[in-house]
Design a protein around this motif. Structure first.
Motif, PDB file in Angstrom:
ATOM      1  N   LEU A   1       0.662  -1.066   0.000  1.00  8.09           N
ATOM      2  CA  LEU A   1       0.034   0.123  -0.074  1.00  8.09           C
ATOM      3  C   LEU A   1       0.895   1.264  -0.151  1.00  8.09           C
ATOM      4  O   LEU A   1       0.578   1.991  -0.535  1.00  8.09           O
ATOM      5  CB  LEU A   1      -0.909  -0.067   1.119  1.00  8.09           C
ATOM      6  CG  LEU A   1      -1.909  -1.154   1.088  1.00  8.09           C
ATOM      7  CD1 LEU A   1      -2.625  -0.984   2.570  1.00  8.09           C
ATOM      8  CD2 LEU A   1      -3.144  -0.926  -0.157  1.00  8.09           C
ATOM      9  N   ALA A   2       2.158   1.099   0.718  1.00  2.00           N
ATOM     10  CA  ALA A   2       2.967   2.234   0.572  1.00  2.00           C
ATOM     11  C   ALA A   2       3.557   2.622  -0.501  1.00  2.00           C
ATOM     12  O   ALA A   2       3.770   3.504  -1.049  1.00  2.00           O
ATOM     13  CB  ALA A   2       3.845   2.252   1.610  1.00  2.00           C
ATOM     14  N   ASP A   3       3.867   1.579  -1.380  1.00  2.00           N
ATOM     15  CA  ASP A   3       4.300   1.681  -2.665  1.00  2.00           C
ATOM     16  C   ASP A   3       3.336   2.223  -3.582  1.00  2.00           C
ATOM     17  O   ASP A   3       3.546   2.999  -4.719  1.00  2.00           O
ATOM     18  CB  ASP A   3       4.892   0.163  -3.193  1.00  2.00           C
ATOM     19  CG  ASP A   3       6.273  -0.085  -2.554  1.00  2.00           C
ATOM     20  OD1 ASP A   3       6.914   0.812  -2.281  1.00  2.00           O
ATOM     21  OD2 ASP A   3       6.702  -0.931  -2.652  1.00  2.00           O
ATOM     22  N   ARG A   4       1.960   1.661  -3.498  1.00  2.00           N
ATOM     23  CA  ARG A   4       0.813   1.974  -4.574  1.00  2.00           C
ATOM     24  C   ARG A   4       0.280   3.397  -4.176  1.00  2.00           C
ATOM     25  O   ARG A   4       0.094   4.206  -5.145  1.00  2.00           O
ATOM     26  CB  ARG A   4      -0.135   0.886  -4.487  1.00  2.00           C
ATOM     27  CG  ARG A   4      -1.225   1.295  -5.475  1.00  2.00           C
ATOM     28  CD  ARG A   4      -2.095   0.128  -5.462  1.00  2.00           C
ATOM     29  NE  ARG A   4      -3.328   0.199  -6.470  1.00  2.00           N
ATOM     30  CZ  ARG A   4      -4.319  -0.742  -6.867  1.00  2.00           C
ATOM     31  NH1 ARG A   4      -4.300  -1.846  -6.127  1.00  2.00           N
ATOM     32  NH2 ARG A   4      -5.139  -0.336  -7.696  1.00  2.00           N
ATOM     33  N   TYR A   5      -0.053   3.770  -3.030  1.00  2.00           N
ATOM     34  CA  TYR A   5      -0.475   4.821  -2.570  1.00  2.00           C
ATOM     35  C   TYR A   5       0.201   5.947  -1.806  1.00  2.00           C
ATOM     36  O   TYR A   5      -0.156   6.991  -1.881  1.00  2.00           O
ATOM     37  CB  TYR A   5      -1.879   4.849  -1.748  1.00  2.00           C
ATOM     38  CG  TYR A   5      -2.903   3.832  -2.560  1.00  2.00           C
ATOM     39  CD1 TYR A   5      -3.448   4.355  -3.636  1.00  2.00           C
ATOM     40  CD2 TYR A   5      -2.953   2.453  -2.202  1.00  2.00           C
ATOM     41  CE1 TYR A   5      -4.620   3.074  -4.169  1.00  2.00           C
ATOM     42  CE2 TYR A   5      -3.777   1.504  -2.735  1.00  2.00           C
ATOM     43  CZ  TYR A   5      -4.275   1.841  -3.807  1.00  2.00           C
ATOM     44  OH  TYR A   5      -5.653   1.147  -4.477  1.00  2.00           O
ATOM     45  N   GLY A   6       1.464   5.651  -1.351  1.00  2.00           N
ATOM     46  CA  GLY A   6       2.243   6.591  -0.563  1.00  2.00           C
ATOM     47  C   GLY A   6       3.636   6.954  -1.186  1.00  2.00           C
ATOM     48  O   GLY A   6       3.698   6.954  -2.602  1.00  2.00           O
ATOM     49  N   ASP A   7       4.671   7.060  -0.348  1.00  2.00           N
ATOM     50  CA  ASP A   7       5.762   7.406  -0.878  1.00  2.00           C
ATOM     51  C   ASP A   7       6.980   6.250  -0.710  1.00  2.00           C
ATOM     52  O   ASP A   7       8.185   6.654  -0.772  1.00  2.00           O
ATOM     53  CB  ASP A   7       6.208   8.661  -0.048  1.00  2.00           C
ATOM     54  CG  ASP A   7       6.549   8.471   1.304  1.00  2.00           C
ATOM     55  OD1 ASP A   7       6.407   7.426   1.780  1.00  2.00           O
ATOM     56  OD2 ASP A   7       6.634   9.447   2.253  1.00  2.00           O
ATOM     57  N   GLY A   8       6.574   5.001  -0.627  1.00  2.00           N
ATOM     58  CA  GLY A   8       7.495   4.114  -0.852  1.00  2.00           C
ATOM     59  C   GLY A   8       8.205   3.702   0.701  1.00  2.00           C
ATOM     60  O   GLY A   8       9.058   3.027   0.870  1.00  2.00           O
ATOM     61  N   HIS A   9       7.541   4.206   1.784  1.00  2.00           N
ATOM     62  CA  HIS A   9       8.096   4.169   3.116  1.00  2.00           C
ATOM     63  C   HIS A   9       6.727   4.006   4.152  1.00  2.00           C
ATOM     64  O   HIS A   9       5.864   4.399   3.906  1.00  2.00           O
ATOM     65  CB  HIS A   9       8.980   5.359   3.542  1.00  2.00           C
ATOM     66  CG  HIS A   9       9.989   5.712   2.723  1.00  2.00           C
ATOM     67  ND1 HIS A   9       9.945   6.354   1.537  1.00  2.00           N
ATOM     68  CD2 HIS A   9      11.442   5.339   3.083  1.00  2.00           C
ATOM     69  CE1 HIS A   9      11.219   6.389   1.018  1.00  2.00           C
ATOM     70  NE2 HIS A   9      12.168   5.952   1.918  1.00  2.00           N
ATOM     71  N   LEU A  10       7.336   3.086   5.127  1.00  2.00           N
ATOM     72  CA  LEU A  10       6.337   2.785   6.564  1.00  2.00           C
ATOM     73  C   LEU A  10       7.151   3.714   7.511  1.00  2.00           C
ATOM     74  O   LEU A  10       8.234   3.673   7.638  1.00  2.00           O
ATOM     75  CB  LEU A  10       6.404   1.529   6.753  1.00  2.00           C
ATOM     76  CG  LEU A  10       5.329   0.634   5.778  1.00  2.00           C
ATOM     77  CD1 LEU A  10       6.140   0.372   4.468  1.00  2.00           C
ATOM     78  CD2 LEU A  10       5.487  -0.601   6.776  1.00  2.00           C
TER      79      LEU A  10
END
Length: 547
Positions: free
Chosen positions: A340-349
């Motif tokens: 979800l971070a890759d698809r909708y965020g900035d690639g970080h948790l």
């Protein structure tokens, strides 16, 4: 096994042959070698031949490829149990002794470190989850938090053998971060003065068996001087700390022994010397303006803004907090969140200080897609699950210092009717007096101990009330309760608060106004022989804290 002679282990340079574990297991380890392992983030569990391995995540920011690596290794070596801590670390439990060397090597290959994650070391450096994006953070402090972490971690071999105890450091500028500064050994509070970014510096805070709040060392430290400021604090600590008495080794005891004024003068002198040494220039970050609040707030995600879905400074972007109950997750959940971070965020948790996970730079139009994706796993955004906000350490289930099973108490509190009516209340459950879950900072704090209730000795908790760090004030013991009565006692506390609070008065403020004795008397009346007021009169002292 006898406890380790920690000062002797440090004087010897903390030798331990980690690779030998792979072929011989851990039966050959002396107590001092077991302590030395802690400085590599490897802590013996209560059970024989298994370890907890703690992974540092500086500032809590974890790239998705590293999150997936931890998920894979946790499934392979850690019984698929991943625990998020209140210091933005990740823990793998139930790691067999013979698997430890390979696990450490594979974590290192993934760009992750366990060095100095436990023991008398410079622990993981925390940073505000909202640094650089939230309306109440004046600039991005993460680069400075990472710089301090990298600089001091590079000196691990030296510092781990010379520091009297551990050092906890926190960065951030929000009201929450100001509270964290009060309960850490060092707190860098982001401020802007005359257009220049820098930090207030606070030192000497800590909870546990002898809680103490920080004192201010400087109202303003330039970003260019942050490394020197941190080095100076370490220098003063090493010079004046109680190396040979670990139980009195924390920085708060140095502040108390010298007095704030003398401690501050010692730091000033060390700071001047540290500034004379060369340091790299800080990473450039911009001072953030007030932001166009109209433009920011007119873009609304499905479901609106909330504690779990917060607007960022850039119109149309949001930060979302995924509630991870008690901080316990597994590989499939972590992989899902990484996707979800890759698809909708900035690639970080971003691992939160409340044992949750934040995704940043999410388009407001994508918020509902994330909500829908986590729902089948039983996960929700913070505040949407209608459950209590409970944080807990791992407790006696695995921790050698644990007295009570903190996760069990935490899970039982998720069904509390009083907490369900007041989901903003924070309950902090520590399995022993050492305050890994920061029980003295919660609205309701529980610290595991042996208690005498109704004429019987059993496992239970000291109950702490009255915390309000912004006052500043930590929670105090009002009484003690057995394991099985934690929910009943908590519901009685919440009910009395609901009856007596004035307007939007916080629980801690109501307790301070009405009095701890009055709350204790009410609980005694409600709980009868299931409650005892005050602390355990002859409680066995907790062991010195070195995990």
């Amino acid at each position: 096994m006898a406890p380790p002679d920690i000062p002797a282990a440090k004087r010897a340079g903390l030798p331990v042959d980690i690779e030998r574990l792979a072929t011989e297991g851990d039966g050959w380890l002396t107590p001092e070698e077991r302590y030395a392992l802690k400085t590599y983030g490897v802590c013996a569990q209560e059970q024989e031949h298994v370890f907890m391995v703690r992974v540092r995540v500086p500032g809590g920011v974890l790239p998705t490829e590293q999150a997936r690596a931890v998920a894979r290794l946790g499934r392979r070596d850690g019984s698929d149990w991943l625990h998020l801590t209140t210091r933005q670390n990740l823990e793998l439990h139930w790691v067999e002794d013979v698997r430890v060397p390979r696990l450490l090597a594979d974590l290192q290959r993934a760009g992750l470190s366990t060095r100095s994650a436990c023991g008398h070391t410079m622990r993981n450096v925390m940073s505000s989850e909202d640094a650089g994006v939230a309306l109440d953070e004046p600039f991005d402090c993460l680069p400075d938090a990472r710089a301090v972490s990298d600089a001091l971690l590079a000196r691990s071999a030296e510092l781990n053998s010379s520091m009297p105890s551990r050092i906890n450091i926190a960065f951030g500028g929000s009201p929450r971060c100001r509270e964290d500064a009060l309960i850490n050994d060092a707190g860098f509070v982001s401020v802007v003065i005359d257009g220049e970014a820098g930090y207030e510096l606070w030192a000497g805070g800590s909870l546990g068996k002898a809680p103490s709040l920080s004192v201010q060392l400087s109202p303003f430290v330039r970003r260019a001087d942050v490394l020197a400021a941190a080095e100076a604090l370490v220098d003063v600590f090493v010079a004046h700390g109680s190396f040979d008495t670990p139980a009195k080794g924390r920085m708060k005891f140095v502040v108390s022994a010298l007095g704030p004024a003398v401690f501050r003068a010692a730091w000033d002198q060390a700071f001047a010397a540290a500034r004379a040494r060369p340091h790299p220039e800080p990473v450039a970050v911009g001072v953030l303006g007030a932001g166009d609040r109209v433009a920011i707030l007119e873009r609304i995600p499905t479901g609106g803004w909330s504690v779990g879905v917060r607007p960022q400074r850039t119109p149309g972007l949001a930060s979302v907090t995924i509630d991870i109950p008690l901080g316990d997750t597994n590989a499939s959940e972590l992989n899902l969140i990484a996707d979800l971070a890759d698809r909708y965020g900035d690639g970080h948790l971003v691992l939160g200080r409340d044992q949750d996970v934040i995704l940043r730079n999410v388009a407001v139009e994508a918020v509902e897609a994330i909500r829908a994706a986590i729902a089948p796993r039983g996960l929700t955004f913070l505040g949407e699950g209608h459950a209590a906000r409970v944080r807990a350490c791992t407790g006696s289930a695995v921790c050698a210092l644990g007295v009570s099973a903190a996760p069990d108490a935490g899970r039982s509190l998720l069904s509390s009717a009083g907490l369900a009516r007041n989901t903003s209340l924070r309950v902090h459950v520590s399995g022993c007096p050492n305050s890994c879950a920061q029980h003295q900072a919660g609205d309701v704090g529980l610290a595991g101990t042996k208690v005498r209730i109704g004429g019987r000795v059993r496992t239970g908790y000291h109950v702490f009330l009255g915390a309000a760090l912004d006052e500043p004030r930590v929670g105090e013991v009002v009484g003690r309760v057995a394991d099985e009565d934690v929910v009943a006692a908590t519901d009685a506390i919440v009910g009395l608060w609901e009856a007596l609070r004035r307007g939007h008065e916080r629980l801690g403020d109501t307790v301070a106004r009405i009095g701890h004795d009055a709350f204790a008397a009410h609980l005694e009346a409600v709980m009868a022989d299931r409650w005892a007021s005050g602390p355990e009169p002859d409680a066995v002292p907790a062991p010195a804290f070195t995990p």
